[in-house]
Design a protein around this motif. Sequence first.
Motif, PDB file in Angstrom:
ATOM      1  N   GLN A   1       0.839  -1.205   0.000  1.00 40.85           N
ATOM      2  CA  GLN A   1       0.000   0.000   0.000  1.00 40.85           C
ATOM      3  C   GLN A   1       0.876   1.258   0.000  1.00 40.85           C
ATOM      4  O   GLN A   1       0.632   2.214  -0.734  1.00 40.85           O
ATOM      5  CB  GLN A   1      -0.900  -0.004   1.237  1.00 40.85           C
TER       6      GLN A   1
ATOM      7  N   GLY B   1      -4.732  -5.325  11.045  1.00 39.08           N
ATOM      8  CA  GLY B   1      -5.096  -4.405   9.975  1.00 39.08           C
ATOM      9  C   GLY B   1      -3.998  -3.364   9.834  1.00 39.08           C
ATOM     10  O   GLY B   1      -3.182  -3.182  10.734  1.00 39.08           O
TER      11      GLY B   1
ATOM     12  N   ARG C   1      -2.615   0.556   7.710  1.00 37.60           N
ATOM     13  CA  ARG C   1      -2.934   1.719   6.890  1.00 37.60           C
ATOM     14  C   ARG C   1      -1.769   2.700   6.874  1.00 37.60           C
ATOM     15  O   ARG C   1      -1.129   2.940   7.912  1.00 37.60           O
ATOM     16  CB  ARG C   1      -4.151   2.439   7.470  1.00 37.60           C
TER      17      ARG C   1
ATOM     18  N   GLU D   1      -1.277   6.611   5.931  1.00 36.73           N
ATOM     19  CA  GLU D   1      -1.959   7.866   5.593  1.00 36.73           C
ATOM     20  C   GLU D   1      -0.896   8.920   5.320  1.00 36.73           C
ATOM     21  O   GLU D   1      -0.107   9.256   6.203  1.00 36.73           O
ATOM     22  CB  GLU D   1      -2.844   8.329   6.763  1.00 36.73           C
TER      23      GLU D   1
ATOM     24  N   ARG E   1     -14.085   4.789  16.501  1.00 39.70           N
ATOM     25  CA  ARG E   1     -13.448   6.004  15.969  1.00 39.70           C
ATOM     26  C   ARG E   1     -13.138   7.007  17.076  1.00 39.70           C
ATOM     27  O   ARG E   1     -12.077   7.608  17.100  1.00 39.70           O
ATOM     28  CB  ARG E   1     -14.350   6.656  14.926  1.00 39.70           C
TER      29      ARG E   1
ATOM     30  N   ARG F   1      -6.826   8.774  11.553  1.00 46.07           N
ATOM     31  CA  ARG F   1      -7.352   8.113  10.340  1.00 46.07           C
ATOM     32  C   ARG F   1      -6.704   6.742  10.140  1.00 46.07           C
ATOM     33  O   ARG F   1      -7.371   5.766   9.815  1.00 46.07           O
ATOM     34  CB  ARG F   1      -7.057   8.971   9.106  1.00 46.07           C
ATOM     35  N   ALA F   2      -5.392   6.709  10.318  1.00 45.56           N
ATOM     36  CA  ALA F   2      -4.679   5.439  10.078  1.00 45.56           C
ATOM     37  C   ALA F   2      -5.117   4.375  11.082  1.00 45.56           C
ATOM     38  O   ALA F   2      -5.352   3.213  10.713  1.00 45.56           O
ATOM     39  CB  ALA F   2      -3.170   5.668  10.159  1.00 45.56           C
TER      40      ALA F   2
ATOM     41  N   ALA G   1      -7.990   4.201  12.678  1.00 50.35           N
ATOM     42  CA  ALA G   1      -9.373   3.795  12.409  1.00 50.35           C
ATOM     43  C   ALA G   1      -9.432   2.838  11.225  1.00 50.35           C
ATOM     44  O   ALA G   1     -10.100   1.795  11.287  1.00 50.35           O
ATOM     45  CB  ALA G   1     -10.234   5.028  12.165  1.00 50.35           C
ATOM     46  N   HIS G   2      -8.713   3.171  10.162  1.00 51.84           N
ATOM     47  CA  HIS G   2      -8.681   2.272   8.993  1.00 51.84           C
ATOM     48  C   HIS G   2      -8.114   0.913   9.384  1.00 51.84           C
ATOM     49  O   HIS G   2      -8.641  -0.135   9.008  1.00 51.84           O
ATOM     50  CB  HIS G   2      -7.817   2.861   7.890  1.00 51.84           C
ATOM     51  N   ALA G   3      -7.005   0.946  10.122  1.00 52.84           N
ATOM     52  CA  ALA G   3      -6.335  -0.309  10.480  1.00 52.84           C
ATOM     53  C   ALA G   3      -7.219  -1.166  11.384  1.00 52.84           C
ATOM     54  O   ALA G   3      -7.168  -2.395  11.333  1.00 52.84           O
ATOM     55  CB  ALA G   3      -4.998  -0.006  11.161  1.00 52.84           C
TER      56      ALA G   3
ATOM     57  N   GLY H   1     -10.418  -1.114  11.197  1.00 45.26           N
ATOM     58  CA  GLY H   1     -11.631  -1.458  10.447  1.00 45.26           C
ATOM     59  C   GLY H   1     -12.881  -0.795  10.998  1.00 45.26           C
ATOM     60  O   GLY H   1     -13.973  -1.351  10.908  1.00 45.26           O
TER      61      GLY H   1
END
Length: 285
Positions: free
Chosen positions: A96, A180, A182, A184, A240, A277-278, A280-282, A284
């Motif tokens: 990624q 997970g 991410r 960012e 979140r 953000r990272a 939260a994405h990681a 899920g």
Amino acid sequence: MIPGNFDYTRPQSLDEAVAALADGGDDAKVIAGGQSLMPLLRLRLAYPELLVDIGGLNELRGVRDEGDSLWIGALTTHYELIRDPLILEHLGLIAQTAGKVADPAVRHRASLGGVLSHADPAGDMPTVMLVLDARMVVRSRDGDREIPAGGFFLDYLTPALEPGEILTGIRVPKPGPGWGFRYEKFQATKQAWAIVAAAALVRRSDGQVAEARVGLTNMGAVPLRARAAEEAATGAEASRGALRAAAEHAADGTSPPSDLNARPDYRQQLARVLTARALAHAAGV
Ligand SMILES: Cc1cc2nc3c(=O)[nH]c(=O)nc-3n(C[C@H](O)[C@H](O)[C@H](O)COP(=O)(O)OP(=O)(O)OC[C@H]3O[C@@H](n4cnc5c(N)ncnc54)[C@H](O)[C@@H]3O)c2cc1C
């Protein structure tokens, strides 16, 4: 500007390359994809007397499965990292992130070993190697040694490579199932360097964050782990709101640089936002 004069050799084996570098002493330098070194030569910010071109050493290319970890050859390019099936299966964070580096032309030449050896804190892969607890494998006339990513980036543009050492590969532990990830990245244009970026790895269990790792790009002279944010996230609810609260600690203890793109306080705010953000994405969520 035109580079100063230098001798050039293109060895056909790693042993030859190590010998050439050792014989060249402090005035010899490795060149791989040339994406960082060529501009430095042209600006005469680097003036080696000998360039040892390792581009022909196929033994330093590709990815191998070693069980608990993957070995990534130092000459593997960012383009290859995006597509490699083993990387995609086990270390998606690397694929990624590689896709967010520069543009296709640069990614085709820029090697993983090159960006790590250059040790620019604005580089994306150094941060990713730090959060993945990677180990750098280097070779010299004295043999091989491994350096953990946490001890590899000593200062601005200063890796822990001794004269005569070549980074041959990077050993990256597989995080295993349940993690997970991410990356960012905040940049002025899509193909530019990071003004700031955050890498996150999260393992969830029963609606909570069991483990969290956060790395920061361009927040100091070297890539950093955001330890306070990691501690705040670990054990928190995987929501979140809770992860945003943990990310409030992302810039704790940092002294980011000031440049034309951003002041230090702006970078610190970016670190908090990108980390939220990272994470939260990681996670899920
Ligand atoms: C236009 C442009 C945009 C870019 N944008 C980004 C970006 O967004 N994000 C990002 O992370 N990077 C970016 N880069 C940097 C790019 O990722 C690096 O220049 C590249 O990865 C360096 O790899 P290389 O193989 O070209 O190294 P080289 O330029 O050949 O070498 C770099 C340095 O590492 C040393 N070195 C190289 N390989 C080894 C080795 N195996 N062992 C020991 N020493 C070694 C060299 O001696 C030199 O000091 C950008 C570059 C350009 C030109």
